[in-house]
Enzyme design. Structure first.
Site, PDB file in Angstrom:
ATOM      1  N   ASP A   1       0.801  -1.229   0.000  1.00  0.00           N
ATOM      2  CA  ASP A   1       0.000   0.000   0.000  1.00  0.00           C
ATOM      3  C   ASP A   1       0.832   1.277   0.000  1.00  0.00           C
ATOM      4  OD1 ASP A   1       1.011  -0.341   2.539  1.00  0.00           O
ATOM      5  OD2 ASP A   1      -0.903  -0.274   3.590  1.00  0.00           O
ATOM      6  N   HIS A   2       2.084   1.190   0.416  1.00  0.00           N
ATOM      7  CA  HIS A   2       2.905   2.410   0.506  1.00  0.00           C
ATOM      8  C   HIS A   2       3.603   2.721  -0.819  1.00  0.00           C
ATOM      9  CE1 HIS A   2       2.297   1.982   4.790  1.00  0.00           C
ATOM     10  NE2 HIS A   2       3.065   3.014   5.065  1.00  0.00           N
TER      11      HIS A   2
ATOM     12  N   ASP B   1       4.000  -1.224  11.271  1.00  0.00           N
ATOM     13  CA  ASP B   1       3.521   0.105  10.928  1.00  0.00           C
ATOM     14  C   ASP B   1       2.934   0.711  12.204  1.00  0.00           C
ATOM     15  OD1 ASP B   1       2.740   1.777   8.254  1.00  0.00           O
ATOM     16  OD2 ASP B   1       1.418   2.166   9.963  1.00  0.00           O
TER      17      ASP B   1
ATOM     18  N   ARG C   1      -0.410  12.760  10.208  1.00  0.00           N
ATOM     19  CA  ARG C   1       0.885  13.372  10.529  1.00  0.00           C
ATOM     20  C   ARG C   1       1.135  14.578   9.630  1.00  0.00           C
ATOM     21  NH1 ARG C   1       3.890   7.612  11.347  1.00  0.00           N
ATOM     22  NH2 ARG C   1       3.253   7.454  13.510  1.00  0.00           N
TER      23      ARG C   1
ATOM     24  N   SER D   1       6.801   7.082  13.059  1.00  0.00           N
ATOM     25  CA  SER D   1       6.611   5.790  12.398  1.00  0.00           C
ATOM     26  C   SER D   1       7.398   4.668  13.073  1.00  0.00           C
ATOM     27  CB  SER D   1       7.023   5.889  10.937  1.00  0.00           C
ATOM     28  OG  SER D   1       8.351   5.450  10.777  1.00  0.00           O
TER      29      SER D   1
ATOM     30  N   ARG E   1       9.330   2.656  11.326  1.00  0.00           N
ATOM     31  CA  ARG E   1      10.361   2.214  10.372  1.00  0.00           C
ATOM     32  C   ARG E   1      11.679   1.922  11.079  1.00  0.00           C
ATOM     33  NH1 ARG E   1       9.951   8.137   7.660  1.00  0.00           N
ATOM     34  NH2 ARG E   1       7.816   7.432   7.717  1.00  0.00           N
TER      35      ARG E   1
END
Ligand code: MIC
Ligand code: SF4
Length: 644
Positions: A64-65, A119, A379, A535, A537
């Site tokens: 999706d990203h 995520d 965000r 995030s 990440r």
């Protein structure tokens, strides 16, 4: 003494530790999710763990990203994730099927279950009564391999909702109000639980908007009860059998309690550049708008889109505004198309985007220079939109759509009465974009496809006896992972290529940082409070590791980032006295003498600033397992000893 909702789920999943607040506990994980920008790394780590079939009840890999395919990189990543998922027992949600959190809520989430996802907005699942946490990809890989998830037992916060929302005021306004009250640090180490008579009037997608943005509070997770509304949602998704009732005991004990009277709420907006910089729409006034973006995992449900379509119907988007709409899932998009609502949006002049993260992560739709962009996202960190000077405001779909027509920030309560927006009795169910995994007996026939962009990830060395290194960077409070490792369309395609990514580390704060860190060979980063918010990440830890970072010293850390530093093998330290932050300047030569022994034996660690002679006491809050991970040089090295 009774239990809160979260405590009930924790109790049922506790495999290590005791439910004593602030101490380490380990939970059995029922479900996992990954998205593509963190998923490539998570699956490389799963492969490194040598596990044949995942051990969870359900694991889903979403794309999706990185759906903007300019070059081979993203498409190669999709092939890799699709093939590795098929081989190891993981469901694969193909590009086009929607944003991970929206689809997971619709098709897979179950009340009472634990979910971790690579995520930070995984707590969206709290809207359906899951104990759902964002985590680093490696922690998700370990959970897929059957390992437990380690967190600190959180404190319990209760937010009582009374009354009901006025027309055109929405769930987004509730969570923006909470952010105004508690700030981006207010949820750290806590679960935010919603209760009170106002809860019954909120549908699951509305609840999910609220739990989704609990990530912006820094909370471990947020959760709603599982009640009749939850049952109705699951029934409409053809999954009524997944429903169980969940509520807090009447005598449950909370560490903090707050009240929000929904009757008194008005449309709110988070102003640049922080989700807690919240004011009412009226306070901000009718500022001129250049762009409006509607979608993201916060606000892209069918009910959100129905309201947007109703506002746009028969109107025209203001000539100075570019309006982009990304419905959150294939299910939402198909239903909008069938009901004619999509036509109302297109007629009004909306630019329809595919069901994906898109502009939320800077994948296109960057605003014009100094442009004012109203977004229904979660965000608005500096630079995240893809421009250095974009002015990003976060708000509800209702405010967004109404402002898009007027060309200025507008209060939708001016629209007067609101039509009834009822959740459908049956959603349109078609899971043909979710590929099931191969049967375990056929798994060895599946070839894992790895394109040239997929490079091995760096692994740390065991902790040194003494660390001597310069302060290669000094940064302020509230540094986000978007500062540490920016995203956006130019960089995101390299999420599986750490050497390439490293050129952009801290680009927003100091473009010279990567070259300086590389030249130094070894370095220490000095930060303020809430370092690493945002995030999940783990690239924000893996890339610094690649650039030689050995330790990060801050006033405090955000939860997921601290866990990622530990998993990566970078030592996270906090100042005993926050004022000592001022005793280090960028470029100073620092030393952590006998740090290995101090960590191993739980002794006080002292950071020596060799440039000015200061001796600075620092804490290293490492519980049992975390200590072993740091000593071993990261999670992979630790697991080689303990699990593999
Ligand atoms: C985000 O919203 O910042 C992201 C992109 O979804 C991240 C994950 C990532 O960086 O890939 C998150 O929230 O964890
Ligand atoms: Fe995607 Fe944005 Fe949600 Fe992150 S916050 S998962 S980028 S939609």
């Amino acid at each position: 003494m009774g239990f809160t909702i979260a405590e009930k789920i924790i109790k049922a999943h506790l495999v290590e530790g005791e439910m004593v607040k602030g101490t380490q506990i380990a939970l059995k994980i029922d479900q996992t999710l990954t998205q593509d920008a963190t998923g490539t790394m998570a699956y490389l780590q799963l492969e490194a763990l040598g596990v044949d079939q995942v051990k969870t009840e359900k694991s889903v890999a979403y794309i999706d990203h990185n759906t903007l395919q300019s070059g081979f990189m993203n498409a190669d990543d999709h092939k890799y994730i699709g093939s590795v998922a098929k081989k190891h027992g993981i469901y694969f949600s193909r590009p086009g099927n929607g944003i991970c959190h929206q689809v997971h809520l619709e098709r897979f989430g179950k009340p009472g279950k634990t979910l971790i996802g690579s995520d930070s907005h995984t707590p969206t699942g709290g809207g359906i009564g899951m104990f759902a946490c964002g985590a680093g990809g490696f922690d998700v890989a370990v959970a897929m391999a059957g390992g437990a998830y380690h967190i600190n037992m959180p404190k319990m916060v209760r937010i009582n909702l009374t009354g009901s929302l006025k027309p055109w005021v929405s769930a987004k306004d509730i969570i923006l109000k909470v952010l105004q009250m508690l700030t981006v640090k207010g949820g750290v180490g806590k679960v935010i639980e919603y209760g009170g008579e106002g809860v019954a009037s909120l549908s699951v997608p509305e609840r999910a908007t609220i739990t989704n943005m609990g990530a912006e509070l820094g909370a471990t997770t947020s959760i709603f009860p599982s009640d009749d509304a939850t049952r109705a949602f699951l029934k409409a998704q053809g999954r009524e059998e997944d429903w169980v009732e969940l509520k807090a005991d009447d005598d449950a004990v909370y560490d903090e309690t707050y009240e929000i009277n929904l009757d008194e709420l008005v449309p709110m907006v988070a102003c640049p550049h922080s989700p807690d910089n919240v004011k009412s729409v009226d306070e901000v006034g009718k500022i001129k708008v250049d762009q409006v973006c509607i979608g993201s995992c916060t606000n892209s449900s069918l009910s959100d889109m129905m309201k947007v379509a109703a506002i746009l119907k028969g109107k025209k988007v203001h000539p100075d505004v570019s309006l982009a709409i990304a419905p959150g899932s294939k299910q939402v998009l198909t239903m909008l198309a069938k009901d004619g609502l999509l036509a109302d949006m297109i007629d009004a002049g909306a630019r329809i985007l595919e069901s994906a993260c898109g502009p939320c992560i800077g994948m296109g739709q960057s605003p014009n220079s100094k442009g004012v962009s109203l977004r229904t996202f979660n965000r608005n960190f500096l630079g995240r939109s893809g421009t250095a000077d974009g002015q990003i405001y976060l708000l509800s779909p209702e405010v967004a759509a109404y402002s898009a027509i007027n060309g200025v920030l507008s209060n939708p309560t001016e629209l007067g009465n609101m039509p009834e927006f009822e959740m459908p009795e049956e959603f349109l169910i078609n899971d043909n974009m979710v590929e099931p995994p191969a049967a375990p007996e056929d798994a060895d026939k599946v070839e894992v496809i790895k394109g040239p962009n997929i490079k091995p990830f760096p692994v740390a060395d065991p902790l040194e006896e003494t660390i001597s290194a310069p302060a290669v960077l000094k940064v302020e409070d509230n540094i986000t992972t978007d500062h540490i490792m920016p995203a956006g369309s130019k960089i995101l395609p390299y999420r599986s290529n750490i050497p390439h990514l490293s050129q952009y580390c801290f680009e927003v704060c100091d473009p010279e940082f990567p070259a300086r860190a590389k030249a130094a060979g070894k370095g220490i980063i000095v930060g303020g409070s809430n370092y690493g918010q945002g995030s999940s990440r783990e690239h924000a830890a893996l890339v610094p590791l690649y650039l030689g970072i050995k330790a990060v010293v801050t006033k405090s850390f955000a939860r997921i980032h601290e866990a990622n530093l530990i998993n990566t093998g970078i030592l996270p330290l906090t100042f005993v006295n926050e004022a000592d932050y001022d005793k280090i300047n960028q470029g100073d030569e620092l030393e952590l003498p006998n740090v290995k022994e101090a960590v191993a034996e739980g002794k006080q660690i002292v950071l020596v600033n060799k440039t000015n002679g200061a001796e600075i006491p620092v804490n290293c809050n490492l519980g049992g397992r975390n200590k072993e991970i740091i000593l071993a040089g990261g999670l992979l090295n630790y697991l080689k000893k303990h699990m593999l």
